[in-house]
Write a protein that holds these residues in place. Structure first.
Motif, short mmCIF file in Angstrom:
data_model
loop_
_atom_site.label_atom_id
_atom_site.label_comp_id
_atom_site.label_asym_id
_atom_site.label_seq_id
_atom_site.Cartn_x
_atom_site.Cartn_y
_atom_site.Cartn_z
N ASP A 1 -8.32 8.27 -13.90
CA ASP A 1 -6.86 8.22 -14.06
C ASP A 1 -6.30 6.95 -13.43
O ASP A 1 -5.41 6.33 -13.99
CB ASP A 1 -6.21 9.45 -13.40
N MET A 2 -6.79 6.63 -12.24
CA MET A 2 -6.29 5.42 -11.57
C MET A 2 -7.43 4.76 -10.81
O MET A 2 -8.10 5.41 -10.01
CB MET A 2 -5.14 5.75 -10.63
N GLN A 3 -7.61 3.48 -11.07
CA GLN A 3 -8.69 2.69 -10.44
C GLN A 3 -8.08 1.71 -9.45
O GLN A 3 -7.20 0.92 -9.81
CB GLN A 3 -9.47 1.93 -11.52
N ILE A 4 -8.57 1.73 -8.23
CA ILE A 4 -8.17 0.74 -7.20
C ILE A 4 -9.22 -0.36 -7.17
O ILE A 4 -10.43 -0.08 -7.14
CB ILE A 4 -8.10 1.42 -5.81
N LEU A 5 -8.76 -1.60 -7.15
CA LEU A 5 -9.67 -2.75 -7.09
C LEU A 5 -9.25 -3.72 -6.00
O LEU A 5 -8.07 -3.89 -5.73
CB LEU A 5 -9.63 -3.54 -8.42
N GLY A 6 -10.25 -4.39 -5.41
CA GLY A 6 -10.01 -5.62 -4.67
C GLY A 6 -10.46 -6.77 -5.57
O GLY A 6 -10.85 -6.56 -6.73
N ARG B 1 -3.78 -2.38 -20.79
CA ARG B 1 -2.35 -2.15 -21.05
C ARG B 1 -1.59 -1.66 -19.83
O ARG B 1 -0.35 -1.60 -19.84
CB ARG B 1 -2.15 -1.21 -22.24
N ASP B 2 -2.29 -1.29 -18.76
CA ASP B 2 -1.56 -0.79 -17.59
C ASP B 2 -2.25 -1.19 -16.28
O ASP B 2 -2.57 -0.35 -15.46
CB ASP B 2 -1.40 0.74 -17.69
N ALA B 3 -2.44 -2.49 -16.13
CA ALA B 3 -3.06 -3.02 -14.90
C ALA B 3 -2.03 -3.87 -14.17
O ALA B 3 -1.38 -4.72 -14.78
CB ALA B 3 -4.28 -3.86 -15.24
N THR B 4 -1.86 -3.64 -12.88
CA THR B 4 -0.89 -4.40 -12.08
C THR B 4 -1.57 -4.96 -10.83
O THR B 4 -2.37 -4.28 -10.20
CB THR B 4 0.26 -3.46 -11.64
N TYR B 5 -1.22 -6.20 -10.50
CA TYR B 5 -1.65 -6.81 -9.24
C TYR B 5 -0.62 -6.50 -8.17
O TYR B 5 0.57 -6.76 -8.37
CB TYR B 5 -1.77 -8.33 -9.39
N PHE B 6 -1.06 -5.98 -7.04
CA PHE B 6 -0.20 -5.76 -5.87
C PHE B 6 -0.59 -6.82 -4.85
O PHE B 6 -1.72 -6.83 -4.35
CB PHE B 6 -0.40 -4.34 -5.32
N PRO C 1 -5.59 -0.50 4.43
CA PRO C 1 -4.22 0.01 4.65
C PRO C 1 -3.79 1.05 3.61
O PRO C 1 -2.98 1.93 3.91
CB PRO C 1 -3.33 -1.24 4.58
N LEU C 2 -4.36 0.98 2.41
CA LEU C 2 -4.06 2.01 1.40
C LEU C 2 -4.63 3.35 1.87
O LEU C 2 -3.96 4.39 1.80
CB LEU C 2 -4.65 1.62 0.05
N TYR C 3 -5.87 3.32 2.35
CA TYR C 3 -6.50 4.58 2.78
C TYR C 3 -5.76 5.14 4.00
O TYR C 3 -5.59 6.35 4.13
CB TYR C 3 -7.99 4.36 3.04
N GLN C 4 -5.28 4.25 4.88
CA GLN C 4 -4.51 4.74 6.04
C GLN C 4 -3.22 5.44 5.58
O GLN C 4 -2.85 6.47 6.11
CB GLN C 4 -4.18 3.58 6.99
N CYS D 1 0.82 -1.22 0.00
CA CYS D 1 0.00 0.00 0.00
C CYS D 1 0.85 1.26 0.00
O CYS D 1 0.43 2.29 -0.53
CB CYS D 1 -0.97 -0.01 1.18
N LYS D 2 2.03 1.19 0.60
CA LYS D 2 2.95 2.33 0.57
C LYS D 2 3.30 2.65 -0.89
O LYS D 2 3.32 3.80 -1.31
CB LYS D 2 4.22 1.97 1.35
N GLN D 3 3.54 1.58 -1.65
CA GLN D 3 3.89 1.74 -3.06
C GLN D 3 2.71 2.31 -3.88
O GLN D 3 2.87 3.23 -4.66
CB GLN D 3 4.29 0.36 -3.60
N VAL D 4 1.52 1.76 -3.66
CA VAL D 4 0.35 2.22 -4.43
C VAL D 4 0.02 3.67 -4.05
O VAL D 4 -0.25 4.51 -4.91
CB VAL D 4 -0.87 1.30 -4.18
N ALA D 5 0.09 3.98 -2.75
CA ALA D 5 -0.22 5.34 -2.29
C ALA D 5 0.79 6.33 -2.87
O ALA D 5 0.43 7.45 -3.26
CB ALA D 5 -0.20 5.40 -0.77
N SER D 6 2.05 5.89 -2.96
CA SER D 6 3.07 6.78 -3.50
C SER D 6 2.80 7.05 -4.99
O SER D 6 2.97 8.17 -5.48
CB SER D 6 4.42 6.15 -3.21
N GLU D 7 2.34 6.02 -5.69
CA GLU D 7 1.99 6.22 -7.10
C GLU D 7 0.81 7.19 -7.23
O GLU D 7 0.81 8.10 -8.07
CB GLU D 7 1.64 4.86 -7.74
N ILE D 8 -0.19 7.02 -6.38
CA ILE D 8 -1.36 7.92 -6.41
C ILE D 8 -0.91 9.36 -6.12
O ILE D 8 -1.31 10.30 -6.81
CB ILE D 8 -2.41 7.46 -5.38
#
Ligand code: PGA
Length: 253
Positions: free
Chosen positions: A137-142, A237-242, A50-53, A17-24
């Motif tokens: 611009d950026m979509q978060i998914l579970g 073309r730009d979807a990544t699983y974390f 944890p991303l929202y935190q 989540c640190k990585q995803v938040a930093s990208e956002i």
């Protein structure tokens, strides 16, 4: 052609989540410096907490402002009003919106209380609002144990758009503890469609824990099929699983 989705494995959900938040944060800051707003697609459930935190921490400690951010959530239960403790409106305010400087007018969730004869107009309006905002611009998914993204349960076509859906029994069972029993879990929802999600310019799907390992493997390594909505991300073309180590544990790649 066999394709697979890119994934990154982290020590823990917090590290991912640190990585995803930093990208956002980078997207928000870059676009704000050009005088542009950023459109985020957001998800509910235990996964993004944890991303929202981390986003809240970035706001409080590193001056990340959400004043130029517009949000669209994936879905909402039908039959719950905003103030219901289990509505996604309440979830988002409790876990993120109440703690950052996002403007109330920039928050969008489908309504859980729209009358039956207004649902299709409401869904079309949601799609139109996303387009008017400039697209996501950026979509978060579970990912659900059924492979759903949003509430797009098995059988949903790849080009589906925001619509009313019936919830799968597994999905309702997974929600039962929060509702104090399956009989209290709504049977329907309004969700962005698979096509709506795939139109986002960047997608980050988050998954943690052993219980997601098998569906994560199917979605990443399996064929592209409407039996697993998340497998549609293989076409993006730009979807990544974390992932954490547990959710990645069944991958062969
Ligand atoms: P969870 O739900 O984050 O609570 O595991 C994910 C989902 O159903 O999309």
């Amino acid at each position: 052609m066999v394709k697979s989705s890119p994934f990154v494995v982290f020590e823990s959900p917090e590290a991912a989540c640190k990585q995803v938040a930093s990208e956002i944060a980078q997207i928000i800051r870059k676009r704000a410096s050009l005088g542009r707003s950023t459109v985020l697609g957001l998800a509910t459930g235990s996964t993004p907490i944890p991303l929202y935190q981390e986003l809240i921490r970035l706001h409080r400690e590193e001056n990340l402002s959400f004043a130029n951010v517009v949000t669209f959530n994936l879905d909402e239960y039908l039959g719950l009003d905003r103030d219901h403790p289990e509505s996604y409106w309440t979830f988002m305010h409790r876990n993120l919106f109440d703690h950052i400087d996002l403007l109330p007018e920039n928050i969008h969730l489908p309504s859980g209380m729209v009358p039956a004869d207004e649902i299709s107009a409401h869904c079309a309006g949601y799609e139109a609002a996303i387009v008017r905002a400039g697209g996501i611009d950026m979509q978060i998914l579970g990912i659900g144990r059924t492979g759903h993204i949003g509430f797009n349960e098995p059988g949903t076509p790849i080009d589906s758009r925001t619509q009313r859906v019936h919830l799968n029994e597994i999905t309702r069972q997974d929600a039962a503890p929060a509702f104090g029993g399956i009989e209290n879990v709504p049977t329907q929802a309004i969700t962005m469609g698979c096509g709506t999600i795939l139109a986002a310019r960047r997608i980050a799907l988050l998954a943690w824990g052993e219980k997601k390992a098998e569906i994560v493997r199917e979605a990443i390594e399996g064929i592209i099929t409407d039996r697993v909505s998340a497998s549609f991300l293989q076409t993006h073309r730009d979807a990544t699983y974390f992932l954490d180590k547990e959710s990645a544990s069944a991958l062969h790649l």
